[in-house]
Design a protein around this motif. Sequence first.
Motif: not given
Length: 63
Positions: A30-51
């Motif tokens: 669970v921790v390893l999956i979280t460490l992979v998924v969270m940055p991906v979701l945060q990056t998507r959110s960042f780019f969405r907000r910037q657009r």
Amino acid sequence: MTFQFESLAAFLAMNNHGPFVWAAYGITLVVLITLVVMPVLQTRSFFRRQRRLQRLAEKQTGQ
């Protein structure tokens, strides 16, 4: 080569240490999956907000 456990049930039980071992594996997974998924979701959110901010800025300068 011999297998250490007589059956799959004995392997899963691991001489009564199974719940601790499998819980540790589960928590680690669970921790390893979280460490992979969270940055991906945060990056998507960042780019969405910037657009969205860029579109808003373009609308304001175009008026």
